[in-house]
Design a protein around this motif. Structure first.
Motif, PDB file in Angstrom:
ATOM      1  N   VAL A 129      35.863 -18.581  43.462  1.00 45.37           N
ATOM      2  CA  VAL A 129      37.207 -18.803  43.995  1.00 45.37           C
ATOM      3  C   VAL A 129      37.462 -20.278  44.291  1.00 45.37           C
ATOM      4  N   ARG A 130      38.726 -20.672  44.154  1.00 42.19           N
ATOM      5  CA  ARG A 130      39.119 -22.069  44.363  1.00 42.19           C
ATOM      6  C   ARG A 130      38.888 -22.512  45.803  1.00 42.19           C
ATOM      7  N   GLU A 131      39.020 -21.608  46.756  1.00 43.60           N
ATOM      8  CA  GLU A 131      38.792 -21.950  48.162  1.00 43.60           C
ATOM      9  C   GLU A 131      37.435 -22.612  48.353  1.00 43.60           C
ATOM     10  N   VAL A 132      36.440 -22.147  47.621  1.00 44.13           N
ATOM     11  CA  VAL A 132      35.079 -22.685  47.732  1.00 44.13           C
ATOM     12  C   VAL A 132      34.842 -23.799  46.725  1.00 44.13           C
ATOM     13  N   GLN A 133      35.156 -23.535  45.475  1.00 44.41           N
ATOM     14  CA  GLN A 133      34.831 -24.491  44.410  1.00 44.41           C
ATOM     15  C   GLN A 133      35.653 -25.772  44.510  1.00 44.41           C
ATOM     16  N   GLY A 134      36.896 -25.651  44.950  1.00 45.63           N
ATOM     17  CA  GLY A 134      37.718 -26.831  45.108  1.00 45.63           C
ATOM     18  C   GLY A 134      37.154 -27.795  46.137  1.00 45.63           C
ATOM     19  N   GLN A 135      36.573 -27.254  47.202  1.00 44.90           N
ATOM     20  CA  GLN A 135      35.959 -28.104  48.225  1.00 44.90           C
ATOM     21  C   GLN A 135      34.801 -28.908  47.639  1.00 44.90           C
ATOM     22  N   LYS A 136      33.969 -28.251  46.844  1.00 41.82           N
ATOM     23  CA  LYS A 136      32.826 -28.943  46.247  1.00 41.82           C
ATOM     24  C   LYS A 136      33.288 -30.072  45.325  1.00 41.82           C
ATOM     25  N   LEU A 137      34.233 -29.765  44.470  1.00 40.69           N
ATOM     26  CA  LEU A 137      34.698 -30.755  43.510  1.00 40.69           C
ATOM     27  C   LEU A 137      35.337 -31.949  44.217  1.00 40.69           C
ATOM     28  N   ALA A 138      36.152 -31.681  45.226  1.00 35.16           N
ATOM     29  CA  ALA A 138      36.820 -32.762  45.952  1.00 35.16           C
ATOM     30  C   ALA A 138      35.818 -33.590  46.752  1.00 35.16           C
ATOM     31  N   HIS A 139      34.837 -32.928  47.346  1.00 35.28           N
ATOM     32  CA  HIS A 139      33.845 -33.637  48.168  1.00 35.28           C
ATOM     33  C   HIS A 139      33.128 -34.716  47.375  1.00 35.28           C
ATOM     34  N   PHE A 140      32.813 -34.412  46.129  1.00 37.97           N
ATOM     35  CA  PHE A 140      32.076 -35.360  45.291  1.00 37.97           C
ATOM     36  C   PHE A 140      32.980 -36.157  44.351  1.00 37.97           C
ATOM     37  N   GLY A 141      34.287 -35.924  44.422  1.00 40.59           N
ATOM     38  CA  GLY A 141      35.215 -36.650  43.565  1.00 40.59           C
ATOM     39  C   GLY A 141      35.197 -36.212  42.117  1.00 40.59           C
ATOM     40  N   LEU A 142      34.613 -35.058  41.835  1.00 41.92           N
ATOM     41  CA  LEU A 142      34.567 -34.596  40.445  1.00 41.92           C
ATOM     42  C   LEU A 142      35.931 -34.139  39.957  1.00 41.92           C
ATOM     43  N   ASP A 143      36.786 -33.718  40.893  1.00 45.11           N
ATOM     44  CA  ASP A 143      38.116 -33.265  40.483  1.00 45.11           C
ATOM     45  C   ASP A 143      38.913 -34.384  39.822  1.00 45.11           C
ATOM     46  N   ALA A 144      38.608 -35.625  40.201  1.00 50.13           N
ATOM     47  CA  ALA A 144      39.314 -36.768  39.609  1.00 50.13           C
ATOM     48  C   ALA A 144      38.757 -37.157  38.244  1.00 50.13           C
ATOM     49  N   LEU A 145      37.629 -36.551  37.865  1.00 48.66           N
ATOM     50  CA  LEU A 145      36.978 -36.903  36.604  1.00 48.66           C
ATOM     51  C   LEU A 145      37.242 -35.883  35.500  1.00 48.66           C
ATOM     52  N   VAL A 146      37.967 -34.815  35.820  1.00 48.54           N
ATOM     53  CA  VAL A 146      38.254 -33.788  34.818  1.00 48.54           C
ATOM     54  C   VAL A 146      39.760 -33.600  34.702  1.00 48.54           C
ATOM     55  N   ASP A 147      40.174 -33.066  33.574  1.00 50.33           N
ATOM     56  CA  ASP A 147      41.602 -32.867  33.309  1.00 50.33           C
ATOM     57  C   ASP A 147      42.115 -31.537  33.821  1.00 50.33           C
ATOM     58  N   ALA A 148      41.221 -30.578  34.027  1.00 56.13           N
ATOM     59  CA  ALA A 148      41.638 -29.257  34.492  1.00 56.13           C
ATOM     60  C   ALA A 148      40.483 -28.580  35.210  1.00 56.13           C
ATOM     61  N   VAL A 149      40.834 -27.790  36.216  1.00 49.51           N
ATOM     62  CA  VAL A 149      39.863 -26.960  36.926  1.00 49.51           C
ATOM     63  C   VAL A 149      40.386 -25.531  36.907  1.00 49.51           C
ATOM     64  N   LEU A 150      39.604 -24.634  36.341  1.00 46.49           N
ATOM     65  CA  LEU A 150      39.997 -23.225  36.290  1.00 46.49           C
ATOM     66  C   LEU A 150      38.985 -22.402  37.065  1.00 46.49           C
ATOM     67  N   CYS A 151      39.458 -21.808  38.172  1.00 49.90           N
ATOM     68  CA  CYS A 151      38.631 -20.917  38.968  1.00 49.90           C
ATOM     69  C   CYS A 151      38.969 -19.475  38.603  1.00 49.90           C
TER      70      CYS A 151
END
Length: 233
Positions: A129-151
């Motif tokens: 779920v995005r509630e959990v996975q989004g936190q991980k990606l944002a914490h490490f800044g990985l969300d800014a390194l990818v074009d899309a995140v699909l949970c």
């Protein structure tokens, strides 16, 4: 001849993020708090079984991520014969230790940057779920390194259903033949992707050989660009 690779789709847990290490840390804390003497591998396996049993309730919206944890730890502690199987207290203990040990697998940000520099479009495709996975990606800044995140909420069905990979391809505006799925699960990240018309790279941290000789295998993320043919092996 294969179409040129235009996109790489990556799993998150135990592909970019070291979920197993964090989970073991959380479970150690719970076992210590309840004075449980249990083999770590057995505890990990039992915990995983409770996750699999409860995930359908989480994915259908009947439970929140926190509610799912409370239920699974109440069940796990009861199964292990804990004197006070308080799922709420165990959840807080687990999450504190799990978060304290958050870590990426070596090379994760660097590899994403290298793939982007090579002109590839990137997505994360995760069965949680995005509630959990989004936190991980944002914490490490990985969300800014990818074009899309699909949970799991963002796709018609979770991996290894073909629709999950096709949704990721659509988000990246590529065809399945132009995309490569990268992940640690042979079933969910390799077999499913191949059946959906993508190519795949298996992340085998234990160095096990692929069950299909045509599938590249990497034990370290830093070897992924070479496995994709972007740099000399």
């Amino acid at each position: 001849m294969n179409a040129p690779i235009r996109a790489v789709i990556l799993d998150l847990d135990d592909t970019l993020f070291d979920d197993s290490a964090c989970t073991h840390a959380g479970l150690r804390a719970v076992a210590h708090a309840h004075s449980l003497s249990v083999d770590p591998a057995d505890l990990f396996a039992r915990h995983a079984a409770h996750i699999r049993a409860i995930d359908p309730l989480l994915f259908s919206g009947q439970l929140s991520a926190h509610g799912a944890r409370v239920r699974r730890f109440a069940g796990l502690l009861t199964e292990l014969g804990a004197a006070h199987p308080d799922g709420e207290a165990a959840t807080l203990t687990y999450r504190a230790a799990y978060r304290k040990h958050w870590q990426l697998l070596p090379g994760a940000p660097e590899v994403l940057r290298d793939l982007r520099a090579a002109g590839l479009r990137l997505a994360v495709l995760t069965n949680y779920v995005r509630e959990v996975q989004g936190q991980k990606l944002a914490h490490f800044g990985l969300d800014a390194l990818v074009d899309a995140v699909l949970c799991v909420e963002d796709v018609p069905a979770a991996k290894p259903d073909s629709r999950a990979y096709h949704a990721a391809c659509a988000a990246l505006n590529v065809t399945p033949a132009q995309a490569v799925m990268v992940g640690d699960s042979w079933q969910k990240d390799v077999q499913g992707a191949l059946a959906a018309g993508l190519r795949a790279v298996w992340v085998s941290r234990a160095g096990l050989p692929a069950q299909d000789a045509g599938v590249p295998v990497v034990s370290r993320l830093v070897d992924l660009p070479a496995a994709l043919g972007l740099v000399p092996a």
